[in-house]
Design an enzyme around this catalytic site. Structure first.
Site, PDB file in Angstrom:
ATOM      1  N   GLU A  32       0.827  -1.215   0.000  1.00 30.70           N
ATOM      2  CA  GLU A  32       0.000   0.000   0.000  1.00 30.70           C
ATOM      3  C   GLU A  32       0.858   1.261   0.000  1.00 30.70           C
ATOM      4  OE1 GLU A  32      -3.111   0.628  -0.459  1.00 30.70           O
ATOM      5  OE2 GLU A  32      -3.563  -1.478  -0.755  1.00 30.70           O
TER       6      GLU A  32
ATOM      7  N   TYR B 261      -6.979   6.248   4.585  1.00 31.11           N
ATOM      8  CA  TYR B 261      -7.069   5.335   3.454  1.00 31.11           C
ATOM      9  C   TYR B 261      -6.285   4.043   3.732  1.00 31.11           C
ATOM     10  CZ  TYR B 261      -5.509   2.942  -0.623  1.00 31.11           C
ATOM     11  OH  TYR B 261      -5.184   1.924  -1.479  1.00 31.11           O
TER      12      TYR B 261
ATOM     13  N   ASP C  94     -10.021   5.593  -2.412  1.00 35.73           N
ATOM     14  CA  ASP C  94      -8.843   6.156  -3.088  1.00 35.73           C
ATOM     15  C   ASP C  94      -9.308   6.847  -4.383  1.00 35.73           C
ATOM     16  OD1 ASP C  94      -9.399   4.123  -4.867  1.00 35.73           O
ATOM     17  OD2 ASP C  94      -7.328   3.422  -5.027  1.00 35.73           O
TER      18      ASP C  94
ATOM     19  N   CYS D   7     -18.681  -2.530 -19.907  1.00 36.74           N
ATOM     20  CA  CYS D   7     -18.872  -2.390 -18.454  1.00 36.74           C
ATOM     21  C   CYS D   7     -20.160  -3.103 -18.011  1.00 36.74           C
ATOM     22  CB  CYS D   7     -18.931  -0.908 -18.093  1.00 36.74           C
ATOM     23  SG  CYS D   7     -19.317  -0.650 -16.357  1.00 36.74           S
TER      24      CYS D   7
HETATM   25  S1  SF4 Z   1     -20.274   2.736 -17.719  1.00 37.96           S
HETATM   26 FE1  SF4 Z   1     -18.296   3.675 -17.967  1.00 37.96          FE
HETATM   27  S2  SF4 Z   1     -18.310   5.393 -16.550  1.00 37.96           S
HETATM   28 FE2  SF4 Z   1     -19.996   4.057 -15.941  1.00 37.96          FE
HETATM   29  S3  SF4 Z   1     -19.103   2.765 -14.364  1.00 37.96           S
HETATM   30 FE3  SF4 Z   1     -18.909   1.672 -16.300  1.00 37.96          FE
HETATM   31  S4  SF4 Z   1     -16.869   2.215 -17.046  1.00 37.96           S
HETATM   32 FE4  SF4 Z   1     -17.394   3.687 -15.447  1.00 37.96          FE
END
Ligand code: SF4
Length: 349
Positions: free
Chosen positions: A33, A116, A134, A198
């Protein structure tokens, strides 16, 4: 969609294999860390391995000298981290009989450990329910919840910490914290996040509002100080004079060259006529070579370093405050990166 569940699923499939991940040894976690603060994993990993090899436990670390630690730290920057680590290691030996604490309330009292780091060590080593916040976590939360509050104001810090705490998976706090940080480092990156793959994009506010690139917000508060260091190279071809720095400025207790700091850039010919230069090296200073100034960027300071090789009048007596170092011994002392690379270039070309 449950953010924590998606995050955990993503982490189990995508996490990087890193040596400090598969341990609950608080010493090893602490080492990683501190080394990784303000440092990329690729840069910090060899340092982590070297430190762990040389100091396999906190007692071994506590027995090191400051010079040894700084030498091992050389090139990593923010040298106060290395110095504070030594103090922490010694404190752990004297106050905890060499057993690294795992509780937040104990960790937070150790030198160089802030909120942290205490949250990270306690949650990773003993699963204590402490949310880690963080830079990665600030970014993920700001985007996912579409928060327009700057992350570096008192209000913003309180808001983001509260949110991180609300979201914490208290049963698996260590894994949850690691997952959130890894998600920020690997997927929800500062630039060009991989939104298209994502797993939480359908519930991400910044993605929906097309504001990913502008979040998180940060107030510009830091004023950068410019400093001009004029370094003198005094060498007989086999050795040179080095200066051990004091402990009240950057690069504390490391070695650099004899130096005059000036408020602005000064040409070498003008510099050697200054009374301060004559006080250091006598009346008749000869310039052998001068080298173009280099810029070294620190967080709050920009250092402009000029190097001038000089001839000092024969028999000049006032150089005792400097240390004469043989070229062959330069690798044994700790010096700032800018000095190391200048000397390395000079001697090896
Ligand atoms: S969609 Fe894009 S901005 Fe939203 S959490 Fe996922 S990677 Fe991050």
């Amino acid at each position: 969609m449950n953010f924590a569940n998606e995050l955990s699923r993503w982490y189990n499939t995508n996490k990087r294999s890193l040596p400090w991940r598969d341990t609950n040894d608080a010493y090893v976690i602490w080492l990683s860390e501190i080394i990784l603060q303000q440092t990329r994993v690729e840069q910090g990993l060899p340092y982590f391995n070297r430190f762990l090899e040389k100091y396999p436990d906190v007692r071994a670390f506590a027995g090191a000298s400051e010079d040894e630690v700084l030498k091992l730290w050389q090139g990593l920057g923010y040298y106060s981290r290395g110095r504070n680590m030594l103090k922490t290691a010694r404190q752990v030996v004297s106050e905890y009989n060499g057993v690294f604490p795992v509780k937040y309330e104990q960790l937070i009292k150790l030198k160089g450990i802030g909120e942290y780091t205490a949250a990270a060590i306690s949650s990773f080593s003993s699963n204590e329910a402490r949310a880690v916040v963080d830079g990665n976590v600030y970014r993920v939360l700001a985007r996912y919840f579409g928060i327009n509050e700057p992350i570096n104001t008192t209000r913003g810090i309180k808001l983001f910490r509260g949110l991180a705490d609300d979201m914490l998976d208290r049963e698996h706090s260590g894994q949850h914290n690691q997952a959130l940080m890894e998600f920020g480092a690997m997927l929800c990156k500062p630039k060009k996040p991989d939104c298209s793959i994502c797993p939480v994009r359908l519930s991400c506010i910044a993605y929906r509002d097309d504001s990913v690139a502008s979040l998180p917000l940060k107030l510009k508060t830091v004023k950068i100080k410019e400093r001009h260091f004029n370094y003198f190279l005094v060498s007989d071809g086999q050795s040179l004079l080095m200066n051990k720095r004091g402990d009240n400025d950057i690069w504390a207790n490391m070695y650099d060259l004899p130096m005059l700091e000036t408020p602005g850039a000064v040409q070498a010919e003008v510099l050697i006529e200054l009374p301060e230069a004559k006080e250091l090296f006598g009346e008749d200073i000869g310039i052998k070579s001068s080298y173009l100034a280099r810029k070294h960027v620190l967080t709050h300071q920009h250092i402009y370093a000029q190097f001038i090789q000089i001839a000092v009048p024969a028999g000049y007596q006032h150089l005792q405050k400097y240390t004469r170092v043989e070229f062959g011994d330069l690798d044994k002392i700790a010096m700032p990166k800018i000095i190391y690379s200048f000397l390395n270039n000079l001697i090896n070309t």
